[in-house]
Design a protein around this motif. Structure first.
Motif, short mmCIF file in Angstrom:
data_model
loop_
_atom_site.label_atom_id
_atom_site.label_comp_id
_atom_site.label_asym_id
_atom_site.label_seq_id
_atom_site.Cartn_x
_atom_site.Cartn_y
_atom_site.Cartn_z
N SER A 45 0.81 -1.23 0.00
CA SER A 45 0.00 0.00 0.00
C SER A 45 0.84 1.27 0.00
N GLY A 46 2.13 1.13 0.31
CA GLY A 46 2.97 2.31 0.45
C GLY A 46 3.02 2.82 1.89
N TYR A 47 2.14 2.30 2.75
CA TYR A 47 2.15 2.71 4.16
C TYR A 47 3.03 1.75 4.97
N SER A 48 3.87 2.35 5.85
CA SER A 48 4.77 1.54 6.68
C SER A 48 4.55 1.87 8.16
N MET A 49 4.51 0.85 8.99
CA MET A 49 4.38 1.09 10.42
C MET A 49 5.08 -0.01 11.22
N ASP A 50 5.79 0.40 12.26
CA ASP A 50 6.39 -0.56 13.18
C ASP A 50 5.61 -0.56 14.48
N LEU A 51 5.54 -1.73 15.09
CA LEU A 51 4.77 -1.88 16.33
C LEU A 51 5.61 -2.62 17.38
N THR A 52 5.71 -2.02 18.56
CA THR A 52 6.55 -2.58 19.63
C THR A 52 5.74 -2.72 20.91
N VAL A 53 5.90 -3.87 21.56
CA VAL A 53 5.24 -4.09 22.86
C VAL A 53 6.20 -3.63 23.96
N HIS A 54 5.70 -2.85 24.89
CA HIS A 54 6.54 -2.29 25.96
C HIS A 54 5.89 -2.60 27.29
N ARG A 55 6.60 -3.32 28.15
CA ARG A 55 6.03 -3.68 29.46
C ARG A 55 6.30 -2.62 30.52
N GLY A 56 5.25 -2.23 31.24
CA GLY A 56 5.42 -1.38 32.41
C GLY A 56 6.01 -2.21 33.53
N ALA A 57 5.96 -1.65 34.77
CA ALA A 57 6.62 -2.38 35.86
C ALA A 57 5.87 -2.22 37.18
N GLY A 58 4.55 -2.05 37.10
CA GLY A 58 3.81 -2.00 38.34
C GLY A 58 3.62 -0.60 38.87
N ALA A 59 2.76 0.17 38.24
CA ALA A 59 2.42 1.51 38.72
C ALA A 59 1.07 1.88 38.12
N TYR A 60 0.05 1.87 38.96
CA TYR A 60 -1.33 2.17 38.53
C TYR A 60 -1.40 3.50 37.79
N VAL A 61 -0.66 4.49 38.28
CA VAL A 61 -0.79 5.85 37.74
C VAL A 61 -0.39 5.91 36.26
N CYS A 62 0.39 4.93 35.79
CA CYS A 62 0.82 4.93 34.38
C CYS A 62 -0.33 4.69 33.41
#
Lengths: 425, 166
Positions: free
Chosen positions: A161-178
């Motif tokens: 399609s000509g569209y490019s996107m990267d996707l990354t999973v990022h784990r938090g570390a235990g903080a409700y406020v995030c």
């Protein structure tokens, strides 16, 4: 299959969730995943997509209920900076467990929604910020993302399609406020998750001070159905000002706790009796927290309330994340309020004085009350502290901390009074 | 590892970290994931480990320290071979989490937050795990166990103890 007649629609995000092995790309594709993606990438313009999402009436499913299309339209174009898409999968509002099921049973639905949202917003790099405890769910997502890359559904020139996107999973570390979107951004930058002052809003200055959209898992997972069937179709589902279906996470004193997706406007009573098999004890709940622990409590007067954004506000509460904690006649409401006061004291990030000090005061007074050692004057201090926290801080954590306390004082004054000791003569 | 040995990531880990850093606009974004890796590799985040992480990512020690101390999943002290984290928030509490914690502590002869003298089990209370339909929920070494009762925990502890003795 989701029916094309909006009146027939009973679920959207959970439509394919019970299919065995739906987490695998091959199975997901056989059941329709990514089938409409080429049409979106090749035939839809960015403006057209945003317009459809606006028309759909979709409101954020993470808690605040902000209109999604409007949020997307705030992103400035041609700033010379990259635009980022962040999926908020930091599911931490007590009582909430819906996003977990989407991610572990139908991860490709979320990925497809993110590709469509990313394309509409001109995003090159997208991230899923998942709470650290969901390690297995993060692994499932990473497997699904790996499969999507191998099938050219992610990465360079998606499906030609000509569209490019990267996707990354990022784990938090235990903080409700995030789970608060600007704290999430701080955390994704590798810092403590302290919410930022707004404005500027993330749409203008977010991740690395660039335009950023933060959307909840359930919100993004609704996008594929909206684009396939149209904004008007989605707007015709559910209730006025509360379009679509909603996943309710029901827990506490019900016989069949679980996630149930129903059209908005379904009544609380229907959900508890027809879906959750009723209460463990008695016939009417003593109290219900309707939108996660930060939502003010409902009492039996509201047992038949239709679950919509507006009806819950009218009842003095909020729909929030759709987490419903049910308490039957056996509950000790003082104990529940004390436990929640501990939660907020533990999770306060500490940057605003009313919250940092206030949550500690609330917890100490609640411990005293639960133990039967509080004086009548302590109750006034409790009320005063709770009332002076809400609305006086950068984020809404303090409002959440005040809600259970003020609810307890308002709805159960006799139980509070029964715990109070008179001053020794 | 001995007290004097300086903790270092393996070459394979360093390669993984370089690939991870490339996925973000700046290296500091990789801090949380790299701390998770360090905790997996070294058991807990001693000051030496934190110094190593700072060096690997080109950050100052204080940038690492303020993150380690902010997030509850990062541990600066060693814990037992089995870290048992019981959710005691509202939904789990309504389904017997407090009684479960008391049972676990009595059985193991420890208090909440402590580790058994043989270094096998640590019991802690945590905030909502986001799995409330399975209340009460216990995470054991980051794996969710749902609808946990006393019999389930007893069986788990027995099995784990036996495996360790074997």
């Amino acid at each position: 299959m989701i029916p094309s007649d909006p009146k027939q629609v009973t679920q959207i995000c959970f439509d394919r969730i019970r299919i065995p092995d739906q987490r695998r790309l091959e199975v997901a594709r056989a059941n329709g995943a990514y089938s409409f993606l080429p049409t979106v990438l090749n035939e839809f313009s960015s403006e057209q997509i945003i317009e459809e999402v606006k028309k759909s009436g979709l409101r954020g499913r993470g808690g605040a209920g902000f209109p999604t299309g409007l949020k997307w339209s705030f992103v400035p174009r041609n700033t010379g900076k990259p635009t980022y898409l962040l999926c908020n999968a930091d599911e931490g509002e007590p009582g909430t467990f819906k996003d977990r099921d989407i991610m572990r049973y139908d991860p490709h639905l979320l990925i497809e929604g993110m590709i469509m949202a990313g394309y509409a917003l001109g995003v090159r790099d997208a991230y899923i910020y998942i709470r650290g405890e969901f390690k297995q769910e993060a692994e499932i997502l990473n497997e699904a993302i790996g499969e999507a890359y191998a099938a050219n559904l992610l990465g360079e020139n998606i499906l030609g399609s000509g569209y490019s996107m990267d996707l990354t999973v990022h784990r938090g570390a235990g903080a409700y406020v995030c789970g608060e979107e600007t704290a999430l951004i701080e955390s994704l930058e590798g810092k403590p998750g302290r919410p930022r002052f707004k404005p500027p809003f993330p749409a203008v200055e977010g991740f690395y001070r660039c335009p950023t959209v933060v959307n909840n898992v359930e919100t993004l997972s609704t996008i594929p159905a909206i684009l396939e069937h149209g904004g008007d179709w989605h707007a015709a589902i559910g209730a006025p000002n509360s379009a679509g279906c909603k996943i309710f996470s029901v827990s506490g004193h019900v016989n069949k706790p679980g996630n149930y997706e129903v059209p908005m406007g379904t009544s609380l009573k229907t959900l508890i009796e027809d879906y959750c098999g009723g209460l463990k004890h008695g016939t009417v709940p003593k109290a219900v927290i309707p939108g996660g622990s930060s939502a003010p409590w409902l009492t039996p007067d509201h047992y038949e309330i239709p679950l919509t954004f507006d009806d819950l506000v009218k009842a003095g509460s909020m729909l929030g994340s759709g987490a419903i904690i049910v308490m039957d006649e056996t509950v000790d409401v003082v104990k529940v309020a004390r436990r929640l006061s501990h939660f907020y004291a533990h999770e306060s990030c500490g940057q605003c004085t009313p919250c940092r000090e206030g949550t500690g005061w609330l917890e100490r007074l609640m411990i005293r009350l639960e133990a039967g050692k509080a004086r009548a004057s302590d109750i006034e201090v409790l009320r005063d502290a709770a009332e002076h926290m809400a609305g006086r801080t950068i984020c809404a954590l303090a409002d959440g901390a005040a809600a259970p306390i003020l609810s307890m004082l308002k709805h159960f004054p006799e139980e509070v009074r029964a715990r109070v000791v008179e001053k020794a003569a | 590892m001995s007290m004097k040995e300086t903790p270092r990531f393996s070459e394979k880990r360093l390669e993984e970290i370089r690939a991870l850093v490339a996925r973000y606009p700046g290296p500091q974004s990789a801090l949380l994931p790299v701390l998770h890796m360090a905790q997996e590799d070294f058991g807990y985040l001693s000051l030496d480990v934190q110094k190593h992480v700072a060096e690997v990512l080109g950050l100052t020690l204080i940038q690492v320290r303020e993150v380690v101390t902010f997030y509850t999943m990062f541990r600066e002290q060693p814990c037992g071979k089995y870290l048992m984290e019981v959710c005691t928030n509202a939904s789990c509490m309504l389904n017997g989490a407090d009684e479960l914690v008391r049972h676990m502590c009595d059985k193991l002869g420890i208090k909440v937050g402590e580790t058994t003298p043989d270094g096998m089990f640590t019991v802690t209370e945590v905030e909502c795990a986001g799995a409330c339909s399975g209340a009460p929920v216990v995470q054991i070494n980051n794996v969710y166990h749902e609808n946990v009762d006393e019999a389930y925990i007893d069986a788990f502890i027995e099995k784990a103890s036996k495996e360790d003795a074997a």
